[in-house]
Design a protein around this motif. Structure first.
Motif, PDB file in Angstrom:
ATOM      1  N   THR A  17      44.832  32.961  42.690  1.00 51.63           N
ATOM      2  CA  THR A  17      45.599  34.197  42.869  1.00 51.63           C
ATOM      3  C   THR A  17      44.792  35.385  42.364  1.00 51.63           C
ATOM      4  OG1 THR A  17      47.682  32.992  42.679  1.00 51.63           O
ATOM      5  CG2 THR A  17      47.773  35.365  42.316  1.00 51.63           C
ATOM      6  N   TYR A  18      44.712  36.406  43.193  1.00 44.82           N
ATOM      7  CA  TYR A  18      43.989  37.643  42.872  1.00 44.82           C
ATOM      8  C   TYR A  18      45.008  38.770  42.757  1.00 44.82           C
ATOM      9  CZ  TYR A  18      40.075  34.918  44.701  1.00 44.82           C
ATOM     10  OH  TYR A  18      39.150  33.935  44.940  1.00 44.82           O
ATOM     11  N   ASP A  19      44.745  39.696  41.844  1.00 52.56           N
ATOM     12  CA  ASP A  19      45.668  40.821  41.673  1.00 52.56           C
ATOM     13  C   ASP A  19      45.064  42.126  42.209  1.00 52.56           C
ATOM     14  OD1 ASP A  19      43.787  41.335  39.711  1.00 52.56           O
ATOM     15  OD2 ASP A  19      45.224  41.476  38.069  1.00 52.56           O
ATOM     16  N   HIS A  20      44.206  41.984  43.211  1.00 53.70           N
ATOM     17  CA  HIS A  20      43.614  43.136  43.883  1.00 53.70           C
ATOM     18  C   HIS A  20      43.301  42.756  45.330  1.00 53.70           C
ATOM     19  CE1 HIS A  20      40.637  40.958  41.411  1.00 53.70           C
ATOM     20  NE2 HIS A  20      39.954  40.921  42.526  1.00 53.70           N
ATOM     21  N   ASP A  21      43.002  43.742  46.144  1.00 54.43           N
ATOM     22  CA  ASP A  21      42.717  43.509  47.565  1.00 54.43           C
ATOM     23  C   ASP A  21      41.417  42.730  47.708  1.00 54.43           C
ATOM     24  OD1 ASP A  21      44.891  45.134  47.792  1.00 54.43           O
ATOM     25  OD2 ASP A  21      43.908  46.683  48.974  1.00 54.43           O
ATOM     26  N   MET A  22      41.399  41.813  48.676  1.00 55.29           N
ATOM     27  CA  MET A  22      40.243  40.937  48.856  1.00 55.29           C
ATOM     28  C   MET A  22      39.727  40.993  50.291  1.00 55.29           C
ATOM     29  SD  MET A  22      40.090  39.820  45.803  1.00 55.29           S
ATOM     30  CE  MET A  22      38.717  38.710  45.999  1.00 55.29           C
ATOM     31  N   ILE A  23      38.473  40.600  50.446  1.00 55.66           N
ATOM     32  CA  ILE A  23      37.834  40.430  51.747  1.00 55.66           C
ATOM     33  C   ILE A  23      37.358  38.986  51.804  1.00 55.66           C
ATOM     34  CG2 ILE A  23      35.839  41.042  53.164  1.00 55.66           C
ATOM     35  CD1 ILE A  23      35.933  43.794  51.816  1.00 55.66           C
TER      36      ILE A  23
END
Length: 97
Positions: A17-23
């Motif tokens: 889980t990431y708490d920022h926008d991802m590519i």
């Protein structure tokens, strides 16, 4: 590569889980989105600038899927749309999470 879940402010990709926008790159690498490339022009990261489009694009890419955010606010600027069209990506897909 599986996008398992999104909530406001998070995205879960392959169990992380990431708490920022991802590519997600063609290689499968998961990288942080460089929002500042768009914010400097528009004052918001809800509009993808040409500079950010250049960062996102990779040779060999045939389709772009752009998550529109939990509230459906993210979209391409006219300059980003023109850049992607020039690269052969016609009609990038905006996908709700």
């Amino acid at each position: 590569m599986e996008i398992e879940r999104t909530t406001f402010g998070t995205i879960t990709i392959d169990g992380k889980t990431y708490d920022h926008d991802m590519i997600i790159r063609l290689s499968g690498e998961v990288a942080r989105r460089k929002k500042k490339l768009s914010k400097k022009y528009y004052g918001t990261s809800h509009v993808l600038s040409k500079d950010e489009a250049k960062f996102v694009f990779e040779d060999g890419c045939e389709q772009l899927i752009l998550g529109s955010g939990q509230m459906g606010n993210v979209h391409l600027s006219p300059e980003a749309e023109a850049y992607f069209a020039k690269k052969g990506l016609h009609g990038p897909v905006a996908a709700d999470p």
